[in-house]
Design a protein around this motif. Structure first.
Motif, short mmCIF file in Angstrom:
data_model
loop_
_atom_site.label_atom_id
_atom_site.label_comp_id
_atom_site.label_asym_id
_atom_site.label_seq_id
_atom_site.Cartn_x
_atom_site.Cartn_y
_atom_site.Cartn_z
N PHE A 228 -2.65 2.42 -25.07
CA PHE A 228 -3.82 2.30 -24.68
C PHE A 228 -4.59 1.24 -25.44
CE2 PHE A 228 -2.94 6.54 -22.97
CZ PHE A 228 -3.39 6.59 -21.79
N PRO A 229 -5.60 0.53 -24.95
CA PRO A 229 -6.04 0.73 -23.69
C PRO A 229 -5.47 0.19 -22.66
CG PRO A 229 -7.78 -0.56 -25.13
CD PRO A 229 -6.31 -0.56 -25.71
N VAL A 230 -5.45 0.53 -21.12
CA VAL A 230 -4.60 0.16 -20.20
C VAL A 230 -5.54 -0.17 -19.01
CG1 VAL A 230 -4.21 2.60 -19.35
CG2 VAL A 230 -2.53 0.71 -18.90
N ILE A 231 -5.27 -0.90 -18.27
CA ILE A 231 -6.10 -1.27 -16.99
C ILE A 231 -5.15 -0.79 -15.92
CG2 ILE A 231 -6.98 -2.99 -15.63
CD1 ILE A 231 -7.26 -4.74 -18.05
N VAL A 232 -5.64 -0.12 -14.97
CA VAL A 232 -5.06 0.21 -13.74
C VAL A 232 -5.73 -0.35 -12.64
CG1 VAL A 232 -4.31 2.14 -12.17
CG2 VAL A 232 -4.44 2.50 -14.80
N LYS A 233 -4.85 -1.18 -11.78
CA LYS A 233 -5.37 -1.76 -10.53
C LYS A 233 -4.53 -1.84 -9.46
CE LYS A 233 -3.93 -6.49 -12.42
NZ LYS A 233 -4.52 -7.61 -12.89
N PRO A 234 -5.05 -2.22 -8.22
CA PRO A 234 -4.34 -2.21 -7.12
C PRO A 234 -3.52 -3.43 -7.20
CG PRO A 234 -6.70 -1.93 -6.48
CD PRO A 234 -6.68 -2.20 -7.86
N ASN A 235 -2.46 -3.36 -6.35
CA ASN A 235 -1.80 -4.65 -6.35
C ASN A 235 -2.08 -5.64 -5.56
OD1 ASN A 235 0.76 -6.61 -6.68
ND2 ASN A 235 1.46 -5.75 -4.75
N VAL A 236 -2.39 -5.24 -4.22
CA VAL A 236 -3.48 -6.13 -3.55
C VAL A 236 -4.88 -6.02 -3.90
CG1 VAL A 236 -3.86 -6.53 -1.08
CG2 VAL A 236 -1.70 -5.46 -1.65
N GLY A 237 -5.16 -6.76 -4.84
CA GLY A 237 -6.65 -6.66 -5.34
C GLY A 237 -7.62 -7.79 -4.69
N GLY A 238 -8.70 -7.89 -5.20
CA GLY A 238 -9.72 -9.09 -4.65
C GLY A 238 -10.80 -8.90 -5.31
N SER A 239 -11.52 -9.72 -5.98
CA SER A 239 -12.74 -9.90 -6.59
C SER A 239 -12.79 -8.38 -7.65
CB SER A 239 -14.07 -9.52 -5.62
OG SER A 239 -13.67 -10.73 -4.67
N LEU B 189 -8.66 8.11 -9.02
CA LEU B 189 -7.98 6.69 -9.31
C LEU B 189 -7.46 6.47 -7.99
CD1 LEU B 189 -7.34 4.77 -11.62
CD2 LEU B 189 -5.22 6.17 -12.01
N THR B 190 -7.55 5.02 -7.83
CA THR B 190 -6.95 4.65 -6.14
C THR B 190 -6.16 3.34 -6.55
OG1 THR B 190 -7.31 3.59 -4.02
CG2 THR B 190 -8.84 3.39 -5.56
N LEU B 191 -5.11 3.12 -5.88
CA LEU B 191 -4.16 2.01 -5.89
C LEU B 191 -4.39 0.94 -4.64
CD1 LEU B 191 -0.96 3.57 -7.18
CD2 LEU B 191 -2.87 2.32 -8.67
N GLY B 192 -5.40 1.36 -4.01
CA GLY B 192 -5.85 0.28 -3.27
C GLY B 192 -5.04 0.40 -1.80
N VAL B 193 -5.20 -0.61 -0.88
CA VAL B 193 -5.04 -0.37 0.67
C VAL B 193 -3.51 0.17 0.72
CG1 VAL B 193 -4.54 -2.84 1.01
CG2 VAL B 193 -5.23 -1.61 2.85
N ASP B 194 -2.71 -0.45 0.08
CA ASP B 194 -1.21 -0.12 0.40
C ASP B 194 -0.44 0.91 -0.72
OD1 ASP B 194 -0.93 -1.80 -1.82
OD2 ASP B 194 0.66 -2.93 -0.67
N SER B 195 -1.51 1.67 -1.59
CA SER B 195 -1.15 2.36 -2.37
C SER B 195 0.09 1.98 -3.57
CB SER B 195 -0.46 3.71 -1.67
OG SER B 195 -1.45 4.42 -1.03
N THR B 196 -0.10 0.47 -3.77
CA THR B 196 0.85 -0.05 -4.82
C THR B 196 -0.15 -0.54 -5.94
OG1 THR B 196 1.04 -2.18 -3.80
CG2 THR B 196 2.36 -0.40 -3.21
N GLY B 197 0.12 -0.37 -7.13
CA GLY B 197 -0.56 -1.04 -8.23
C GLY B 197 -0.02 -1.32 -9.42
N LEU B 198 -0.67 -1.33 -10.40
CA LEU B 198 0.00 -1.82 -11.80
C LEU B 198 -0.87 -1.15 -12.81
CD1 LEU B 198 -0.43 -4.83 -10.03
CD2 LEU B 198 1.39 -5.36 -11.77
#
Lengths: 250, 51
Positions: A76-87, A109-118
């Protein structure tokens, strides 16, 4: 391309179409490979690694519960974000295990449109986001913009705003709302060469690369390749020139 | 020469498209969010190959 204001799945429709154009031998500027890299943080990190550049350590994952596994490696701190991101959409920073656990338990917590993230390490910067835009193999323009404290998601190019949790967000930014925070800057030759290498390796003929300065090392830390961001809205006001007109005159 | 411009973004695209028009460039516009195409058709009329 994807953002909180648009359907992120259009990225996949675009990818299929660009692949199809490639298959039909249509010459495409910023074609399938550029788009694939531009819409995948995983591929961007692989590209930065291949070129020997610094970038935030990030663990790719599919299930929300695997964030816990990633945090064991990132801390920590950690950033969680979708793999297919934008803005910067759906990017969240967690400072503590408790706040992460709370969001996971509540399904926030969401990993975006295809449920893949980092899950990505958080690196302290000098407070600015730097973006260098390339056209062909030449510098198009370079800008820097001040991060806004207590905000996280921002989009310098279109002035998008993103609704997010103020407690966990860091950099929401709207260039058009605050043009005083976006400035041209003189990029060094070394960084310019890095950016050119990124854009060329992504097989893009026009594109931008974002980085910040790691305050511990003083060196650029690359985090985004964007094949779409060149045309800053209201460039005359923000930059003193129209990126669109400059494109046609170069 | 035939050129198609693939766009999606609501803000960036309008200014660039207007700039094309102001400069007399004849561009086929494709809004990817509304675009459909025949996946079995292997020739398109904005093919720049051999132009």
């Amino acid at each position: 391309m994807p953002s909180s204001t648009r359907d992120a799945s259009v990225a996949f429709h675009t990818q299929h179409f660009l692949n199809w154009l490639t298959f039909t031998n249509v010459k495409v500027i910023n074609g399938a490979k550029a788009h694939a890299i531009g819409t995948s943080k995983v591929l961007q990190n692989a590209l930065f690694a291949k070129l020997g550049l610094d970038f935030p350590k990030a663990i790719a994952l599919y299930k929300i519960e695997d964030v816990e596994v990633a945090v064991d490696k990132i801390g920590f701190p950690v950033i969680v974000k979708p793999n297919v991101g934008g803005s910067g959409s759906d990017i969240v920073k967690y400072k503590t295990q408790a706040s992460l656990n709370k969001d996971i338990a509540q399904g926030n917590l969401t990993l975006g449109v295809d449920s893949t993230g980092l899950a990505q390490e958080f690196i302290e910067s000098d407070g600015y986001v730097y973006r260098v835009e390339i056209l062909g193999d030449e510098l198009f323009y370079s800008i820097r913009q001040k991060m806004i404290a207590s905000q996280f998601n921002y989009c310098a190019a279109d002035g998008c705003s993103v609704d997010i949790d103020e407690d966990e967000s860091e950099f929401e930014f709207c260039a058009e709302d605050d043009s005083s925070t976006i400035k041209l800057f003189d990029v060094s030759n070394d960084i310019l060469q890095d950016v050119k290498n990124i854009v060329k390796s992504a097989e893009a003929e026009v594109g931008g690369v974002e980085f910040f300065i790691n305050i511990k090392t003083g060196a650029p830390c690359y985090y985004d390749f964007n094949p779409y961001s060149n045309f800053v809205s209201n460039g005359n006001a923000l930059l003193g020139f129209s990126a669109e007109q400059r494109l046609l005159t170069i | 020469m035939n050129i198609a411009f693939l766009y999606e973004h609501p803000t960036w695209s309008n200014q660039l498209i207007q700039c094309f028009r102001d400069n007399g460039l004849n561009i086929t516009l494709i809004n990817i969010a509304e675009h459909t195409y025949d996946s079995g058709q292997l020739k398109v009329d904005y093919d720049l190959v051999n132009q």
